[in-house]
Design an enzyme around this catalytic site. Structure first.
Site, PDB file in Angstrom:
ATOM      1  N   ASN A 310       0.938  -1.383   0.001  1.00 40.90           N
ATOM      2  CA  ASN A 310       0.016   0.050  -0.088  1.00 40.90           C
ATOM      3  C   ASN A 310       0.986   1.244   0.119  1.00 40.90           C
ATOM      4  OD1 ASN A 310      -2.344  -1.310   0.154  1.00 40.90           O
ATOM      5  ND2 ASN A 310      -2.277  -1.629   2.356  1.00 40.90           N
ATOM      6  N   HIS A 312       2.926   2.209   2.125  1.00 43.56           N
ATOM      7  CA  HIS A 312       3.457   2.970   3.456  1.00 43.56           C
ATOM      8  C   HIS A 312       4.041   2.101   4.102  1.00 43.56           C
ATOM      9  CE1 HIS A 312      -0.945   1.744   5.092  1.00 43.56           C
ATOM     10  NE2 HIS A 312       0.164   0.835   5.363  1.00 43.56           N
ATOM     11  N   CYS A 347       3.785   7.583   7.415  1.00 41.02           N
ATOM     12  CA  CYS A 347       5.449   8.242   6.717  1.00 41.02           C
ATOM     13  C   CYS A 347       5.507   7.450   5.489  1.00 41.02           C
ATOM     14  CB  CYS A 347       6.313   8.310   7.917  1.00 41.02           C
ATOM     15  SG  CYS A 347       6.896   6.678   8.190  1.00 41.02           S
TER      16      CYS A 347
END
Length: 413
Positions: A310, A312, A347
């Site tokens: 995904n 991330h 992040c």
């Protein structure tokens, strides 16, 4: 009989007794005479040589059989070729083998033995308790243990995450996305964890086989709760308990989203009406800053291998970053016994993070908690944006760790 069959395959055998006498007679009439031209010996058999036609030797054969000197016909000789098994029988044997292999392969199109249990044919796990609980076993590998010869907290968290994904796949809810249902894929939605609470009663060691059970329940109007129970597969001893809350996020806009009705219709049949495996930790997680943090680790950057499908950072990676700022004396003399995390934002791969930790004594009024420490954690970006808030509890590894506890107190002072 086997030796006779093998011998007859390479040497001609005839059934006429006259032929053997004729052969002996011929062998006895072999004579030699010197050659006039070359001086060498020329061997001549008293048998009729094949006729020559235009300089070429012509060989006459008979399909029905060969004839002896008396003109009587004899059966064809038994040679290696005509001693092979019938080709139709060989083809039938090969066909039988392929049919048996196909039957074994079709057995992978499994069906449940009982209505309350569905078994994964590839050994990934099984669904039990009316299809609401997923169970999977894991063997603790040598590369999953640390210096204490026990599984690391990251290993346990990876097991929890793996069973969650396999649960979705075994239930038929896995679409094209990673852990997303077909309707979620259509709407570009993914699951993200917002809160995780873990209690470790005992860490497994190398070679142990642990059983991880997981199930899902509703959490408010737009959330889902997932619980885990980790136990020793042989003894049934409870090793770890964990609970978490998940919400939906649009993977294009990276914003949280409500659960669409189409998605709710997919997942609600699998919700289990049960209480959380752990009571909710109602204690507020404090926000650390440079003035309250006792230990700071800067310059943490995600690697390419830290990203999931995904795009991330995997939530297990955050735990490793949080522990980067934990004091070394605690890591040497204590082990992580409980953890509560709040994920506030994600992040990316270009982010640079800081890990902050402060240590506080546990509740000394309770004799059970004597020697334990609580740590407050914060994982943030360099600009101060919060990524994860956390709190961990640590218990002594051994009774003789009092010297290390004195060292921790001295360092705090």
């Amino acid at each position: 009989m086997v030796a006779t069959a093998v011998t007859s395959a390479f040497f001609s055998v005839t059934s006429s007794p006259d032929s053997s006498d004729s052969k002996n007679k011929k062998l006895g009439s072999i004579k030699s005479k010197p050659s006039v031209s070359s001086g060498s010996l020329q061997v001549k058999a008293n048998a009729q040589a094949p006729p020559k036609i235009n300089g070429t030797v012509a060989v006459t054969t008979s399909v029905e059989g060969s004839k002896n000197d008396d003109g009587a016909s004899s059966p064809p000789p038994r040679t290696f070729i005509n001693q092979l098994p019938d080709w139709s029988m060989l083809l039938a044997a090969i066909t039988t083998i392929f049919l048996a292999a196909e039957k074994q392969w079709m057995m992978l199109d499994w069906k449940p033995r009982r209505p309350d249990m569905v078994i994964d044919p590839f050994g990934i796990g099984k669904i039990v308790q009316d299809g609401l609980v997923f169970s999977q076993n894991f063997s603790i590998r040598s590369y999953e243990i640390g210096v204490d010869q026990t599984a690391s907290i990251e290993t346990l968290m990876n097991h929890l995450q793996e069973t969650a994904i396999n649960h979705c796949r075994s239930a038929g809810l896995l679409g094209e996305g990673f852990g997303a249902t077909p309707e979620m894929c259509k709407k570009n939605l993914i699951w993200v964890v917002t809160r995780m609470q873990v209690v470790v009663d005992r860490y497994p060691t190398w070679g142990d086989v642990v059983q991880v059970d997981t199930w899902v329940s509703a959490s408010g109007k737009n959330g889902m709760r997932r619980d885990w129970l980790v136990s020793n597969s042989e003894t049934g001893e409870i090793l770890t308990r964990a609970t978490s809350v998940w919400v939906m996020m649009n993977k294009l806009t990276r914003r949280l989203s409500k659960i669409p009705e189409e998605v709710r219709g997919e997942i609600e049949p699998f919700f289990m009406n049960s209480d959380p495996v752990l009571a909710e930790d109602s204690q507020k997680l404090v926000k650390l800053d440079d003035s309250t943090a006792e230990h700071v680790c800067k310059g943490l950057t995600p690697k390419w291998s830290d990203l999931d499908v995904n795009q991330h950072v995997n939530n297990v990676k955050y735990i490793g970053w949080i522990l980067e700022s934990a004091p070394l004396p605690i890591l040497e003399s204590h082990e992580l016994s409980a953890m509560t995390l709040e994920y506030r934002r994600e992040c990316g791969r270009d982010s640079v993070l800081q890990s902050l930790t402060t240590v506080s004594d546990s509740n000394t009024e309770n004799a059970v908690n004597v020697g334990e420490f609580n740590c407050q954690h914060l994982l943030r970006l360099e600009d101060g944006a919060e990524i994860v808030r956390g709190r961990t509890r640590w218990r002594p590894k051994h009774a003789e760790s009092s010297a290390n506890m004195d060292q921790i107190s001295a360092e705090r002072a």
